[in-house]
Write an enzyme that holds these catalytic residues in place. Structure first.
Site, mmCIF file in Angstrom:
data_model
loop_
_atom_site.group_PDB
_atom_site.id
_atom_site.type_symbol
_atom_site.label_atom_id
_atom_site.label_comp_id
_atom_site.label_asym_id
_atom_site.label_seq_id
_atom_site.Cartn_x
_atom_site.Cartn_y
_atom_site.Cartn_z
ATOM 1 C CD1 TRP A 181 48.290 39.364 44.265
ATOM 2 C CD2 TRP A 181 49.307 39.147 42.290
ATOM 3 N NE1 TRP A 181 47.544 38.504 43.492
ATOM 4 C CE2 TRP A 181 48.143 38.350 42.283
ATOM 5 C CE3 TRP A 181 50.119 39.163 41.148
ATOM 6 C CZ2 TRP A 181 47.765 37.589 41.174
ATOM 7 C CZ3 TRP A 181 49.733 38.413 40.054
ATOM 8 C CH2 TRP A 181 48.567 37.628 40.066
ATOM 9 N NE ARG A 202 52.631 42.786 37.820
ATOM 10 C CZ ARG A 202 51.458 42.536 38.435
ATOM 11 N NH1 ARG A 202 51.424 41.958 39.616
ATOM 12 N NH2 ARG A 202 50.330 42.840 37.836
ATOM 13 C CG HIS A 240 48.613 40.643 33.592
ATOM 14 N ND1 HIS A 240 48.845 41.620 34.535
ATOM 15 C CD2 HIS A 240 47.300 40.320 33.690
ATOM 16 C CE1 HIS A 240 47.697 41.869 35.188
ATOM 17 N NE2 HIS A 240 46.757 41.098 34.688
ATOM 18 C CE1 TYR A 291 44.096 36.870 45.297
ATOM 19 C CE2 TYR A 291 44.621 39.065 44.500
ATOM 20 C CZ TYR A 291 44.231 37.764 44.256
ATOM 21 O OH TYR A 291 43.994 37.358 42.965
ATOM 22 C CG PHE A 292 49.348 35.917 52.272
ATOM 23 C CD1 PHE A 292 48.014 35.844 52.639
ATOM 24 C CD2 PHE A 292 50.181 34.861 52.626
ATOM 25 C CE1 PHE A 292 47.505 34.741 53.324
ATOM 26 C CE2 PHE A 292 49.693 33.754 53.319
ATOM 27 C CZ PHE A 292 48.351 33.698 53.662
ATOM 28 C CG ASP A 293 48.843 41.543 47.227
ATOM 29 O OD1 ASP A 293 48.031 40.666 47.588
ATOM 30 O OD2 ASP A 293 48.614 42.338 46.304
ATOM 31 C CG ASP A 315 44.921 37.819 35.608
ATOM 32 O OD1 ASP A 315 45.719 37.358 34.774
ATOM 33 O OD2 ASP A 315 45.281 38.541 36.545
ATOM 34 C CD GLU A 316 43.578 42.030 36.826
ATOM 35 O OE1 GLU A 316 43.033 42.679 37.724
ATOM 36 O OE2 GLU A 316 44.806 41.868 36.754
ATOM 37 C CD1 TRP A 350 40.986 35.372 40.072
ATOM 38 C CD2 TRP A 350 41.160 37.443 40.887
ATOM 39 N NE1 TRP A 350 40.932 36.244 39.009
ATOM 40 C CE2 TRP A 350 41.046 37.527 39.478
ATOM 41 C CE3 TRP A 350 41.293 38.624 41.615
ATOM 42 C CZ2 TRP A 350 41.047 38.740 38.781
ATOM 43 C CZ3 TRP A 350 41.302 39.843 40.922
ATOM 44 C CH2 TRP A 350 41.178 39.890 39.522
ATOM 45 C CG ASP A 381 52.091 40.915 35.372
ATOM 46 O OD1 ASP A 381 51.661 41.895 34.743
ATOM 47 O OD2 ASP A 381 51.380 40.234 36.127
HETATM 48 C C1 ACM Z 1 44.554 38.603 39.882
HETATM 49 O O1 ACM Z 1 44.587 39.069 41.032
HETATM 50 N N1 ACM Z 1 44.598 39.409 38.835
HETATM 51 C C2 ACM Z 1 44.471 37.189 39.622
#
Ligand code: ACM
Ligand code: ZN
Length: 732
Positions: A461, A165, A254, A409-411, A317-318, A384, A194
């Site tokens: 992220w 990203r 992604h 999740y450090f973002d 994922d997703e 996660w 991604d």
């Molecule tokens: C994730 O946060 N989509 C692994």
């Protein structure tokens, strides 16, 4: 002689307390001796440790200004630092024994990884200036005598960097590896691909990077990628620092950047563009066409030439299956295989990729979605969502790495204090203390599965950092490059994660960590690593004779606390805190930690409290005369990202707290990523008395990462002098 004695004892007094090492060593004892580093000290190293001897010299030379003599040998000598491998020194591969006495420093590791970890402990035992890249005069390089036996609780101590990203140049990746090495972190997971960018040069498919590596047109075009030579350099740099680099080649979602480069990889084969905005594309790799698998096979062939890791992360994922549902190729595959759901096609996809990489001796790692689906071969699930996925995963024979969103999740920013970094908002803040409260071991997990929990993993992220503009708003950082923001998000939290993954849970406490951590900020300064300056710690606020007496403590050694008592934000020139301060109203008091004139924390302050409204849920927004109109209805906008956090029915209620006029409410609407998804239209009001002041909102399209806003049409009934707060609660 007396003079020297005095000087020596002063030197050791000024040197670092042994107990400040992070992660906290498993066993250590002081021996009352001390070692003074001089230019005559030799570095003696055992077989195959030449590179680590060079690394040690390179770590000690810049700040001391001395070029140490290195010599291979198997015996400790007087006035030397000895590096050796001895499998008996520790039972764990990453473990080591370190001894500092009057004559020498001895580091013996179970393996070269253990030796490397011993070197990191040694550097932390030295004055902070050792991390400086410039010569530091007037420093006594004295190290207190100590014996340490140390080894990690978990073999996997990782962090993920999302280079897709936001494209981080190679130098930033090397910088992050140094930050990791300081804390004995040993897995760097590169999220290389991604929707928003493909970052890995694949020679057979040059468009992956020439098209997929960039976004925007003309002078707006941004991006980049790592050449295969860059990757080799990063992997070698990491290997010397005991860091394994795991590439992530995500399937099946992604992947828009790859599809933009080669449209035939998608179901629709339409032309796509690498997106300028963050979103999660519904265009996946087509699972029906054989050409998808041929492509991936080629990509993996080149990837494995570059990354020696035994693992390959394949994402997973997703994935949303809209395209597969409409694609003749995918539907043909589904029918042939006798599947009833598209989800089974994803399992099929994963299994084929697993078989493909198995030929190369690789084990797949994937986000926990992958584990739900009964794979044949052992895999590693990166968990996660929640611990249930880890429990079922280990039972099915897989290993797991814990990357729970609530701690890792450090973002996500550390706080909601005004002025805090604008980072991911779909989760509540993750403070340093919250990271430290993380325990990778799952409570209640059967003893026989415990060794399958490999460790902990943070994620950085960068989807919130696609737009440079969002980054220019943190005053204390005075910096608008994303790299600085990532240092800010990483430190000090990575130090807490490192200790969580290294030190047995029963050997550590938050209070002790906080004290040791206080001494590490100076090390970041010396090394040139950015970090978030923590606010002063509130020790107490006691009511005394109608006033509050506020007692504070700095959690940064050597920093000042500065404060105000007039409700105005303090700065580096406000009065210095030297003793408890008394104020009439808590809301008048604010204090900051000042490291130097350019580096200070966000304020410690006392926000208005809404204890009596607790039963109505979380605070979403406050209104005051500047935010509403009198007499005419107008939109009042609230950010509900992170507060709407799953599907369900939410109750939004408005509560008056003061002013001359009541608030009238006409309607409430909810927006997901700017698109209206639900509303509740009815008249209500709140004043001393409230009627119909709650609104029911049905959310059935929740998506992780999506932004939720709520707009309400409101007015002050006869004027704008009205104050209050809005709360939200999900109904059970
Ligand atoms: C994730 O946060 N989509 C692994
Ligand atoms: Zn398809």
């Amino acid at each position: 002689m007396l003079m020297i004695g005095l000087f020596m004892s002063f030197g050791s007094f000024a040197s670092v307390r042994t107990s400040n090492v992070i992660p906290k060593p498993v066993k250590s004892r002081t021996n009352g001796q001390s070692f003074k580093l001089t230019e005559h000290v030799k570095i003696i190293y055992g077989e195959n440790l030449g590179e680590l001897a060079d690394y040690l010299t390179a770590s000690l030379s810049p700040a001391t200004g001395w070029d140490f003599q290195e010599q291979q040998g198997e015996n400790v000598q007087k006035s030397s630092i000895f590096l050796g491998v001895d499998t008996l020194s520790s039972p764990h591969k990453d473990g080591y024994h370190l001894e500092v006495n009057n004559k020498s420093i001895i580091i013996k590791g179970h393996s070269s990884a253990g030796v490397f970890n011993g070197i990191q402990t040694l550097l932390q035992l030295m004055p902070a200036e050792i991390y400086n890249k410039q010569r530091q005069r007037d420093v006594e390089w004295v190290i207190d005598g100590i014996e340490i036996d140390d080894a990690p609780a978990y073999p996997w101590r990782g962090i993920m960097l999302d280079v897709s990203r936001y494209f981080f140049e190679k130098d930033y990746v090397l910088h992050l590896i140094d930050m990791m090495a300081m804390y004995k972190m040993n897995v760097l997971h590169l999220h290389l691909i991604d929707d928003a960018g493909w970052r890995l040069e694949i020679k057979k498919y040059p468009q992956l990077t020439s098209i997929g590596g960039f976004r925007g047109e003309g002078h707006e075009r941004t991006g980049g990628y790592y050449t295969q030579e860059d990757i080799k350099e990063m992997v070698a740099y990491a290997a010397l620092r005991n860091v394994e680099v795991i590439p992530e080649i995500e399937i099946p979602a992604h992947t828009l950047a790859a599809i933009a480069a080669y449209p035939h990889l998608s179901c629709t084969e339409k032309e796509f563009k690498v997106p300028l905005q963050h979103f999660i594309s519904r265009d996946l790799y087509c699972v029906g066409k054989e050409s998808t698998f041929e492509f991936l096979n080629d990509v993996f062939d080149e990837t494995f030439q570059l990354f020696p890791s035994r693992y390959i992360h394949i994402g997973g994922d997703e994935a949303k299956y809209d395209r597969w549902k409409e694609c003749p190729h995918c539907q043909k595959r589904k029918k042939e295989l006798g599947f009833s759901k598209e989800a089974e096609l994803q399992v099929y996809f994963t299994k084929r990729v697993q078989a493909m990489v198995k030929k190369h001796g690789k084990t797949i790692v994937g986000w926990d979605e992958m584990l739900e689906k009964g794979l044949e071969d052992k895999a590693v699930g990166m968990v996660w969502h929640n611990t249930e996925k880890a429990i079922s995963g280990t039972r099915d024979g897989h290993d797991v790495v814990m990357a729970l969103t609530g701690h890792c999740y450090f973002d996500v920013a550390e706080s909601k204090i005004p002025g805090e970094v604008k980072a991911a908002t779909w989760l509540p803040p993750i403070s340093l203390k919250k990271v430290y409260a993380f325990n990778p071991m799952i409570e209640g997990l059967d003893e026989k599965y415990r060794s399958q929990v490999l460790g902990g993993h943070a994620t950085l992220w960068s989807d919130q950092f696609i737009h440079g503009a969002i980054l220019q708003e943190i005053a204390p950082l005075n910096e608008n490059r994303s790299e600085k923001y990532f240092d800010y998000l990483t430190f000090p939290r990575m130090a807490a994660l490192a200790e969580v993954c290294w030190t047995p849970n029963e050997n550590k406490t938050w209070e002790d960590f906080e004290k040791r951590m206080a001494t590490h900020y100076a090390r970041f300064d010396q090394a040139g690593y950015g970090y978030r300056v923590p606010q002063p710690k509130l020790v107490s606020k006691d009511k005394k004779g109608g006033q509050y007496e506020i007692k504070l403590e700095s959690v940064v050694e050597g920093a000042e606390i500065r404060y105000t008592t007039d409700g105005i934000w303090p700065n580096a020139y406000s009065p210095i805190y030297t003793k408890p301060v008394c104020v009439d109203k808590l809301s008048d008091f604010m204090a900051i930690t000042v490291v130097n004139r350019n580096q200070y924390s966000l304020p410690l302050y006392f926000p208005h409290r809404y204890d009596k409204f607790k039963k109505y849920g979380q605070l979403v927004a406050e209104w005051n005369p500047s935010k509403i109109k009198g007499k005419t209805f107008d939109w009042f906008e609230m950010n509900a990202t992170g507060k709407i956090d799953q599907n369900g029915t939410y109750e939004l209620s408005f509560w008056f707290t003061g002013g001359a006029y009541r608030l009238d409410i006409e309607s409430v609407e909810v927006f997901k990523n700017g698109k209206k998804i639900t509303e509740d239209v009815h008249l209500g009001f709140t004043s001393g008395k409230s009627e119909d002041n709650s609104y029911l909102l049905e959310i059935d399209e929740y998506e992780t990462g999506a932004a939720f806003t709520i707009k309400a049409k409101v007015r002050g009934d006869k004027g704008n002098d009205s104050n209050g707060a809005v709360f939200i609660k999900r109904k059970e």
